[in-house]
Design a protein around this motif. Structure first.
Motif, PDB file in Angstrom:
ATOM      1  N   UNK A   1       0.798  -1.225   0.000  1.00 39.83           N
ATOM      2  CA  UNK A   1       0.000   0.000   0.000  1.00 39.83           C
ATOM      3  C   UNK A   1       0.829   1.272   0.000  1.00 39.83           C
ATOM      4  N   UNK A   2       2.130   1.168   0.157  1.00 42.40           N
ATOM      5  CA  UNK A   2       2.942   2.377   0.181  1.00 42.40           C
ATOM      6  C   UNK A   2       4.244   2.149   0.914  1.00 42.40           C
ATOM      7  N   UNK A   3       4.772   3.240   1.464  1.00 38.68           N
ATOM      8  CA  UNK A   3       6.102   3.189   2.062  1.00 38.68           C
ATOM      9  C   UNK A   3       6.361   4.473   2.840  1.00 38.68           C
ATOM     10  N   UNK A   4       7.484   4.478   3.534  1.00 40.80           N
ATOM     11  CA  UNK A   4       8.024   5.694   4.142  1.00 40.80           C
ATOM     12  C   UNK A   4       9.298   6.016   3.368  1.00 40.80           C
ATOM     13  N   UNK A   5       9.477   7.269   2.999  1.00 35.54           N
ATOM     14  CA  UNK A   5      10.666   7.696   2.263  1.00 35.54           C
ATOM     15  C   UNK A   5      11.294   8.898   2.962  1.00 35.54           C
ATOM     16  N   UNK A   6      12.602   9.014   2.822  1.00 36.17           N
ATOM     17  CA  UNK A   6      13.321  10.155   3.390  1.00 36.17           C
ATOM     18  C   UNK A   6      14.299  10.681   2.350  1.00 36.17           C
ATOM     19  N   UNK A   7      14.347  12.009   2.216  1.00 33.98           N
ATOM     20  CA  UNK A   7      15.300  12.599   1.278  1.00 33.98           C
ATOM     21  C   UNK A   7      16.536  13.117   2.019  1.00 33.98           C
ATOM     22  N   UNK A   8      17.477  13.661   1.282  1.00 36.56           N
ATOM     23  CA  UNK A   8      18.734  14.136   1.860  1.00 36.56           C
ATOM     24  C   UNK A   8      18.538  15.319   2.805  1.00 36.56           C
ATOM     25  N   UNK A   9      17.422  16.033   2.666  1.00 39.83           N
ATOM     26  CA  UNK A   9      17.126  17.173   3.551  1.00 39.83           C
ATOM     27  C   UNK A   9      16.495  16.743   4.866  1.00 39.83           C
ATOM     28  N   UNK A  10      16.360  15.438   5.069  1.00 41.34           N
ATOM     29  CA  UNK A  10      15.718  14.855   6.240  1.00 41.34           C
ATOM     30  C   UNK A  10      14.217  15.139   6.287  1.00 41.34           C
ATOM     31  N   UNK A  11      13.617  15.327   5.116  1.00 39.87           N
ATOM     32  CA  UNK A  11      12.163  15.346   5.022  1.00 39.87           C
ATOM     33  C   UNK A  11      11.714  13.890   4.948  1.00 39.87           C
ATOM     34  N   UNK A  12      10.704  13.533   5.733  1.00 37.66           N
ATOM     35  CA  UNK A  12      10.190  12.169   5.742  1.00 37.66           C
ATOM     36  C   UNK A  12       8.747  12.197   5.241  1.00 37.66           C
ATOM     37  N   UNK A  13       8.397  11.189   4.440  1.00 38.86           N
ATOM     38  CA  UNK A  13       7.087  11.112   3.805  1.00 38.86           C
ATOM     39  C   UNK A  13       6.461   9.757   4.095  1.00 38.86           C
ATOM     40  N   UNK A  14       5.232   9.766   4.599  1.00 39.56           N
ATOM     41  CA  UNK A  14       4.422   8.555   4.717  1.00 39.56           C
ATOM     42  C   UNK A  14       3.484   8.569   3.515  1.00 39.56           C
ATOM     43  N   UNK A  15       3.604   7.562   2.656  1.00 44.19           N
ATOM     44  CA  UNK A  15       2.978   7.585   1.333  1.00 44.19           C
ATOM     45  C   UNK A  15       2.049   6.387   1.155  1.00 44.19           C
ATOM     46  N   UNK A  16       0.816   6.657   0.698  1.00 46.67           N
ATOM     47  CA  UNK A  16      -0.157   5.604   0.420  1.00 46.67           C
ATOM     48  C   UNK A  16      -0.741   5.788  -0.975  1.00 46.67           C
TER      49      UNK A  16
END
Length: 181
Positions: free
Chosen positions: A83-98
């Motif tokens: 159903x999705x994932x958690x992602x993090x970019x180099x700026x330390x922004x975190x995304x919970x994605x569905x």
């Protein structure tokens, strides 16, 4: 004779700061990747979570394992569905994605409109049973994925359609019951 009426569209409205269109574009891209994750799962003939091979969409993010929901059909056949994932970019922004509705099982959950209590925060009210059941099955996985991502500068909840409902259910739970603030 009828007179022509000018039909000028109003300009597109964007909220004031701290809204940033670039953040919305990133969230939309990540949701597209969640749909692609599901497409990969379908193209691999619906493997179990342990046999699913996810081809990651970008080297610019760190991704959690896919967040899987297990669905049991009327004949007691069960399968796992990403159903999705958690992602993090180099700026330390975190995304919970569905992602949203894709499968027949998702359609069945969409149709479960009976209300059920939301127990993860005080006075959480009642929520859509089908969405709640999926979210509840994903909850421990997303807690672990959020913890593994570590501290974030900013935390985003994003989804499309059914995924937006899951994001909405996640906000009070994650803010009350994880280190995300």
């Amino acid at each position: 004779p009828m007179q022509a009426v000018s039909r000028i569209s109003s300009p597109m409205y964007f909220p004031a700061a701290p809204y940033a269109l670039a953040d919305s574009v990133v969230c939309a891209t990540l949701v597209d990747w969640a749909y692609d994750q599901c497409t990969q799962w379908i193209n691999q003939d619906y493997p179990s979570r342990t046999n699913f091979i996810w081809q990651l969409p970008s080297q610019d993010y760190t991704f959690s394992a896919p967040l899987f929901w297990s669905y049991t059909w009327w004949n007691d056949e069960t399968y796992d569905e990403p159903f999705g994932f958690v992602a993090q970019n180099a700026n330390q922004d975190v995304y919970l994605v569905f992602r949203g509705t894709v499968t027949d099982a998702d359609d069945a959950q969409d149709a479960m409109m009976i209300q059920t209590p939301y127990p993860f925060v005080a006075n959480g009210g009642n929520v859509h049973l089908g969405f709640f059941q999926i979210y509840q099955a994903l909850q421990s996985q997303l807690y672990a994925a959020i913890a593994a991502a570590g501290p974030s500068k900013r935390f985003f909840f994003t989804g499309h359609s059914l995924g937006s409902a899951l994001s909405t259910l996640a906000v009070p739970d994650v803010l009350a019951n994880t280190s995300v603030k």
